[in-house]
Write an enzyme that holds these catalytic residues in place. Structure first.
Site, PDB file in Angstrom:
ATOM      1  N   ARG A  15     -14.895  49.451 -41.583  1.00  0.00           N
ATOM      2  CA  ARG A  15     -15.801  49.975 -42.612  1.00  0.00           C
ATOM      3  C   ARG A  15     -15.104  51.086 -43.393  1.00  0.00           C
ATOM      4  O   ARG A  15     -14.035  51.558 -43.018  1.00  0.00           O
ATOM      5  CB  ARG A  15     -17.080  50.520 -41.955  1.00  0.00           C
ATOM      6  CG  ARG A  15     -17.973  49.443 -41.384  1.00  0.00           C
ATOM      7  CD  ARG A  15     -19.127  50.022 -40.583  1.00  0.00           C
ATOM      8  NE  ARG A  15     -18.667  50.673 -39.373  1.00  0.00           N
ATOM      9  CZ  ARG A  15     -19.448  51.333 -38.515  1.00  0.00           C
ATOM     10  NH1 ARG A  15     -20.743  51.431 -38.762  1.00  0.00           N
ATOM     11  NH2 ARG A  15     -18.957  51.878 -37.435  1.00  0.00           N
ATOM     12  N   LYS A  75     -16.380  56.904 -39.095  1.00  0.00           N
ATOM     13  CA  LYS A  75     -16.251  57.314 -37.692  1.00  0.00           C
ATOM     14  C   LYS A  75     -15.896  58.797 -37.581  1.00  0.00           C
ATOM     15  O   LYS A  75     -15.382  59.409 -38.526  1.00  0.00           O
ATOM     16  CB  LYS A  75     -15.159  56.497 -37.015  1.00  0.00           C
ATOM     17  CG  LYS A  75     -15.594  55.076 -36.702  1.00  0.00           C
ATOM     18  CD  LYS A  75     -16.881  55.071 -35.941  1.00  0.00           C
ATOM     19  CE  LYS A  75     -16.905  54.114 -34.795  1.00  0.00           C
ATOM     20  NZ  LYS A  75     -18.241  54.026 -34.189  1.00  0.00           N
ATOM     21  N   TYR A  94     -20.276  60.040 -39.145  1.00  0.00           N
ATOM     22  CA  TYR A  94     -20.778  59.999 -37.776  1.00  0.00           C
ATOM     23  C   TYR A  94     -19.892  60.908 -36.925  1.00  0.00           C
ATOM     24  O   TYR A  94     -18.663  60.872 -37.031  1.00  0.00           O
ATOM     25  CB  TYR A  94     -20.689  58.576 -37.196  1.00  0.00           C
ATOM     26  CG  TYR A  94     -21.698  57.604 -37.743  1.00  0.00           C
ATOM     27  CD1 TYR A  94     -23.066  57.815 -37.581  1.00  0.00           C
ATOM     28  CD2 TYR A  94     -21.296  56.449 -38.405  1.00  0.00           C
ATOM     29  CE1 TYR A  94     -23.996  56.909 -38.077  1.00  0.00           C
ATOM     30  CE2 TYR A  94     -22.227  55.533 -38.904  1.00  0.00           C
ATOM     31  CZ  TYR A  94     -23.572  55.771 -38.730  1.00  0.00           C
ATOM     32  OH  TYR A  94     -24.495  54.880 -39.216  1.00  0.00           O
ATOM     33  N   HIS A  96     -21.157  62.151 -33.261  1.00  0.00           N
ATOM     34  CA  HIS A  96     -21.481  61.941 -31.833  1.00  0.00           C
ATOM     35  C   HIS A  96     -20.762  62.970 -30.967  1.00  0.00           C
ATOM     36  O   HIS A  96     -19.939  62.632 -30.104  1.00  0.00           O
ATOM     37  CB  HIS A  96     -21.112  60.510 -31.402  1.00  0.00           C
ATOM     38  CG  HIS A  96     -21.902  59.461 -32.133  1.00  0.00           C
ATOM     39  ND1 HIS A  96     -23.239  59.237 -31.896  1.00  0.00           N
ATOM     40  CD2 HIS A  96     -21.551  58.594 -33.115  1.00  0.00           C
ATOM     41  CE1 HIS A  96     -23.685  58.275 -32.690  1.00  0.00           C
ATOM     42  NE2 HIS A  96     -22.682  57.881 -33.438  1.00  0.00           N
ATOM     43  N   GLU A 118     -25.653  60.902 -37.631  1.00  0.00           N
ATOM     44  CA  GLU A 118     -26.599  60.444 -36.602  1.00  0.00           C
ATOM     45  C   GLU A 118     -27.708  61.443 -36.301  1.00  0.00           C
ATOM     46  O   GLU A 118     -28.674  61.077 -35.632  1.00  0.00           O
ATOM     47  CB  GLU A 118     -25.858  60.096 -35.293  1.00  0.00           C
ATOM     48  CG  GLU A 118     -25.285  61.276 -34.514  1.00  0.00           C
ATOM     49  CD  GLU A 118     -23.898  61.697 -34.984  1.00  0.00           C
ATOM     50  OE1 GLU A 118     -23.428  61.183 -36.006  1.00  0.00           O
ATOM     51  OE2 GLU A 118     -23.304  62.572 -34.331  1.00  0.00           O
ATOM     52  N   ASP A 198     -42.139  45.480 -25.441  1.00  0.00           N
ATOM     53  CA  ASP A 198     -41.927  46.912 -25.654  1.00  0.00           C
ATOM     54  C   ASP A 198     -42.893  47.668 -24.743  1.00  0.00           C
ATOM     55  O   ASP A 198     -43.834  47.089 -24.193  1.00  0.00           O
ATOM     56  CB  ASP A 198     -42.156  47.302 -27.127  1.00  0.00           C
ATOM     57  CG  ASP A 198     -41.398  48.565 -27.510  1.00  0.00           C
ATOM     58  OD1 ASP A 198     -40.394  48.484 -28.239  1.00  0.00           O
ATOM     59  OD2 ASP A 198     -41.798  49.674 -27.044  1.00  0.00           O
ATOM     60  N   ARG A 203     -46.358  50.439 -31.098  1.00  0.00           N
ATOM     61  CA  ARG A 203     -45.313  49.568 -31.642  1.00  0.00           C
ATOM     62  C   ARG A 203     -45.707  48.092 -31.494  1.00  0.00           C
ATOM     63  O   ARG A 203     -45.529  47.292 -32.409  1.00  0.00           O
ATOM     64  CB  ARG A 203     -43.983  49.843 -30.905  1.00  0.00           C
ATOM     65  CG  ARG A 203     -42.791  49.149 -31.500  1.00  0.00           C
ATOM     66  CD  ARG A 203     -42.443  49.686 -32.873  1.00  0.00           C
ATOM     67  NE  ARG A 203     -41.499  48.802 -33.566  1.00  0.00           N
ATOM     68  CZ  ARG A 203     -41.150  48.915 -34.830  1.00  0.00           C
ATOM     69  NH1 ARG A 203     -41.678  49.878 -35.582  1.00  0.00           N
ATOM     70  NH2 ARG A 203     -40.295  48.094 -35.380  1.00  0.00           N
ATOM     71  N   ASP A 270     -24.114  50.375 -25.997  1.00  0.00           N
ATOM     72  CA  ASP A 270     -23.544  51.673 -26.394  1.00  0.00           C
ATOM     73  C   ASP A 270     -24.252  52.830 -25.679  1.00  0.00           C
ATOM     74  O   ASP A 270     -23.785  53.955 -25.695  1.00  0.00           O
ATOM     75  CB  ASP A 270     -23.584  51.859 -27.919  1.00  0.00           C
ATOM     76  CG  ASP A 270     -24.997  51.836 -28.475  1.00  0.00           C
ATOM     77  OD1 ASP A 270     -25.908  51.309 -27.804  1.00  0.00           O
ATOM     78  OD2 ASP A 270     -25.189  52.363 -29.584  1.00  0.00           O
ATOM     79  N   ASN A 300     -19.634  47.935 -30.618  1.00  0.00           N
ATOM     80  CA  ASN A 300     -19.702  48.258 -32.060  1.00  0.00           C
ATOM     81  C   ASN A 300     -19.918  46.974 -32.853  1.00  0.00           C
ATOM     82  O   ASN A 300     -19.073  46.554 -33.651  1.00  0.00           O
ATOM     83  CB  ASN A 300     -18.429  48.979 -32.527  1.00  0.00           C
ATOM     84  CG  ASN A 300     -17.190  48.113 -32.355  1.00  0.00           C
ATOM     85  OD1 ASN A 300     -17.145  47.265 -31.464  1.00  0.00           O
ATOM     86  ND2 ASN A 300     -16.198  48.306 -33.194  1.00  0.00           N
TER      87      ASN A 300
HETATM   88  N1  LIG Z   1     -24.069  47.532 -29.808  1.00  0.00           N
HETATM   89  C1  LIG Z   1     -24.151  47.978 -31.052  1.00  0.00           C
HETATM   90  O1  LIG Z   1     -23.256  47.759 -31.874  1.00  0.00           O
HETATM   91  C2  LIG Z   1     -25.351  48.755 -31.489  1.00  0.00           C
HETATM   92  C3  LIG Z   1     -25.602  48.981 -32.851  1.00  0.00           C
HETATM   93  C4  LIG Z   1     -26.775  49.653 -33.215  1.00  0.00           C
HETATM   94  C5  LIG Z   1     -27.649  50.119 -32.233  1.00  0.00           C
HETATM   95  N2  LIG Z   1     -27.349  49.903 -30.914  1.00  0.00           N
HETATM   96  C6  LIG Z   1     -28.221  50.340 -29.818  1.00  0.00           C
HETATM   97  O2  LIG Z   1     -29.361  49.512 -29.722  1.00  0.00           O
HETATM   98  C7  LIG Z   1     -30.362  50.197 -28.999  1.00  0.00           C
HETATM   99  C8  LIG Z   1     -31.698  50.098 -29.708  1.00  0.00           C
HETATM  100  O3  LIG Z   1     -31.627  50.832 -30.928  1.00  0.00           O
HETATM  101  P1  LIG Z   1     -32.863  50.927 -31.941  1.00  0.00           P
HETATM  102  O4  LIG Z   1     -32.343  51.529 -33.183  1.00  0.00           O
HETATM  103  O5  LIG Z   1     -33.581  49.639 -32.004  1.00  0.00           O
HETATM  104  O6  LIG Z   1     -33.798  51.975 -31.186  1.00  0.00           O
HETATM  105  P2  LIG Z   1     -35.363  52.200 -31.445  1.00  0.00           P
HETATM  106  O7  LIG Z   1     -35.661  53.563 -30.958  1.00  0.00           O
HETATM  107  O8  LIG Z   1     -35.724  51.823 -32.834  1.00  0.00           O
HETATM  108  O9  LIG Z   1     -36.058  51.105 -30.495  1.00  0.00           O
HETATM  109  C9  LIG Z   1     -35.994  51.165 -29.093  1.00  0.00           C
HETATM  110  C10 LIG Z   1     -37.282  50.556 -28.554  1.00  0.00           C
HETATM  111  O10 LIG Z   1     -37.125  50.417 -27.124  1.00  0.00           O
HETATM  112  C11 LIG Z   1     -38.419  50.573 -26.587  1.00  0.00           C
HETATM  113  N3  LIG Z   1     -38.324  50.752 -25.129  1.00  0.00           N
HETATM  114  C12 LIG Z   1     -37.974  51.853 -24.410  1.00  0.00           C
HETATM  115  N4  LIG Z   1     -38.018  51.561 -23.087  1.00  0.00           N
HETATM  116  C13 LIG Z   1     -38.372  50.258 -22.973  1.00  0.00           C
HETATM  117  C14 LIG Z   1     -38.577  49.370 -21.887  1.00  0.00           C
HETATM  118  N5  LIG Z   1     -38.421  49.768 -20.619  1.00  0.00           N
HETATM  119  N6  LIG Z   1     -38.934  48.088 -22.157  1.00  0.00           N
HETATM  120  C15 LIG Z   1     -39.089  47.661 -23.424  1.00  0.00           C
HETATM  121  N7  LIG Z   1     -38.929  48.459 -24.501  1.00  0.00           N
HETATM  122  C16 LIG Z   1     -38.565  49.735 -24.278  1.00  0.00           C
HETATM  123  C17 LIG Z   1     -38.992  51.748 -27.340  1.00  0.00           C
HETATM  124  O11 LIG Z   1     -40.395  51.815 -27.239  1.00  0.00           O
HETATM  125  C18 LIG Z   1     -38.524  51.417 -28.768  1.00  0.00           C
HETATM  126  O12 LIG Z   1     -39.490  50.677 -29.492  1.00  0.00           O
HETATM  127  C19 LIG Z   1     -29.841  51.642 -28.862  1.00  0.00           C
HETATM  128  O13 LIG Z   1     -29.267  51.807 -27.589  1.00  0.00           O
HETATM  129  C20 LIG Z   1     -28.791  51.725 -29.925  1.00  0.00           C
HETATM  130  O14 LIG Z   1     -27.836  52.723 -29.648  1.00  0.00           O
HETATM  131  C21 LIG Z   1     -26.222  49.244 -30.535  1.00  0.00           C
END
Ligand SMILES: NC(=O)c1ccc[n+]([C@@H]2O[C@H](COP(=O)([O-])OP(=O)(O)OC[C@H]3O[C@@H](n4cnc5c(N)ncnc54)[C@H](O)[C@@H]3O)[C@@H](O)[C@H]2O)c1
Length: 372
Positions: A15, A75, A94, A96, A118, A198, A203, A270, A300
């Site tokens: 990016r 980054k 970003y 972190h 972030e 969820d 939600r 992550d 990522n």
């Molecule tokens: N791998 C990647 O490249 C990448 C990229 C972007 C985001 N992410 C990760 O994805 C994850 C989700 O991000 P997001 O932006 O959707 O977060 P978000 O806060 O929008 O959504 C998370 C949801 O999880 C729910 N939750 C919490 N505990 C739970 C459980 N035990 N059972 C079911 N639901 C539960 C919450 O109520 C919430 O609605 C984060 O860890 C984020 O860091 C990873």
């Protein structure tokens, strides 16, 4: 203001901090934009596109860092880049910082002012500069999961949408936030039968109101997960408990209840991952198998679609970047409490409490800093 955008040097990062459109907006606001040659190549933006937008191309990162008043990146600055930051320079990217003491100490020592994407907030309690990457990862999850489900990749050999006379794939999405909602929409759009779990009733109500006909919802409990696993062709992990490691919602023992070749896509990797058997993988080697169940755990994911991710991130950062350039960081942060939340470091002082707590470093209130 002179706004500089160097080429990203973190491995596998394609990016770029500014799109040609963002550069053009900044030029239209009377700023000078300096792009390192080749910075946009990984996202499909050639130097010429930046020149056409009114930016100047510089030959090296050293020149960009030496000339710019504000550095806009993707980054966190790598060790070599941190050495090029100077007192009074503004860094918008970003960061972190909480798990990264070396970076935090270098930023403090540089004397720069650093605003982290972030931690910028919005009126709804969301994180507007993180959300675009969650949208990308969410929409990508069923796509990579569908590829993993293909027989040649070790999967069950099931087509997401089925065909007339053959049922579609069964997809369970755990977590109905930004990632989960986008994942569920795309999986349903591919024709799969989708259930989103969820723990937040508001939600779930929202999801049911808006997407009631598109996918089903369920209250996430270990009992319900156990019930759904044997039927699932794909489980997408999308949970987040802010500030905490992801809870493990599928154990290794439970994998034996799943169909051979079923696929787990752990987007929450992550944050440590929400399946017991998850470990982070790379785009080069994204999948592996445990007890007959395929795992995709790339930490990522947005990097796989660098062009879409760059544009999505640029759309979200642009108004803040322009405010910082037009008004200077102090006035821009004084005018916008959400941008002020992004202030992590200023002139050798840490200004973000969670980072200070994580690293045991004293923190000065950001409000005090902008008044000073
Ligand atoms: N791998 C990647 O490249 C990448 C990229 C972007 C985001 N992410 C990760 O994805 C994850 C989700 O991000 P997001 O932006 O959707 O977060 P978000 O806060 O929008 O959504 C998370 C949801 O999880 C729910 N939750 C919490 N505990 C739970 C459980 N035990 N059972 C079911 N639901 C539960 C919450 O109520 C919430 O609605 C984060 O860890 C984020 O860091 C990873």
């Amino acid at each position: 203001m002179k706004i500089g955008c160097p080429k990203e040097i973190k491995p596998q990062e394609f990016r770029v901090g500014m799109t040609p459109n963002a550069a053009q907006e900044a030029v239209n606001h009377g700023h000078e934009v300096l792009i390192e040659t080749g910075a946009g190549d990984g996202s499909g933006f050639a130097d010429d596109a930046y020149i056409a937008a009114g930016a100047r191309i510089l030959g090296s990162a050293e020149e960009v860092f030496a000339t710019a008043d504000m550095i806009v990146k993707v980054k966190e600055p790598q060790a070599g880049e941190r050495k090029m930051l100077r007192e009074g320079q503004l860094l918008f990217t970003y960061l972190h910082l909480a798990p990264d003491e070396a970076q935090t100490r270098d930023l403090l020592a540089s004397g720069c002012t650093a605003i982290a994407y972030e931690t910028v907030t919005d009126d709804n309690g969301g994180l507007p500069l993180l959300a675009p990457m969650s949208e990308v990862a969410g929409r990508l999850a069923p796509q990579v999961g569908a590829w993993t489900l293909q027989k040649a990749n070790g999967g069950r050999g099931v087509l997401m949408g089925g065909v007339p006379g053959v049922p579609p794939a069964n997809v369970v999405v755990i977590g109905g936030g930004v990632v989960g909602t986008h994942a569920a929409r795309i999986a349903a759009g591919m024709g799969a039968e989708v259930t989103v779990l969820d723990r937040s009733l508001p939600r779930l109500r929202y999801l049911d109101d808006v997407f009631g006909g598109t996918f089903k919802t369920g209250y996430s409990s270990s009992g319900l997960v156990e019930e759904l696993l044997p039927r699932a062709d794909m489980v997408i992990g999308a949970v987040l408990i802010p500030g905490a490691a992801a809870p493990k919602l599928v154990t290794r023992a439970q994998l034996s209840s799943m169909k051979p070749g079923a696929t787990l896509v752990d987007v929450a990797i992550d944050q440590g991952g929400c399946f017991e058997t998850s470990h982070a993988t790379t785009h080069q080697d994204p999948i592996y198998e445990v007890d007959g169940v395929m795992h995709y755990c790339v930490a990522n994911m947005p990097g796989a679609v660098a062009r879409t991710s760059t544009i999505a991130l640029g759309n979200a950062t642009m108004p803040f970047m322009l405010a910082l350039a037009d008004k200077g960081w102090k006035q821009a942060c004084a005018d916008d409490p959400h941008l002020l939340e992004g202030l992590n470091v200023h002139a050798g002082q840490l200004t973000y409490y969670a980072v200070g707590k994580a690293l045991g470093i004293d923190v000065v209130s950001p409000q005090k800093v902008i008044k000073g």
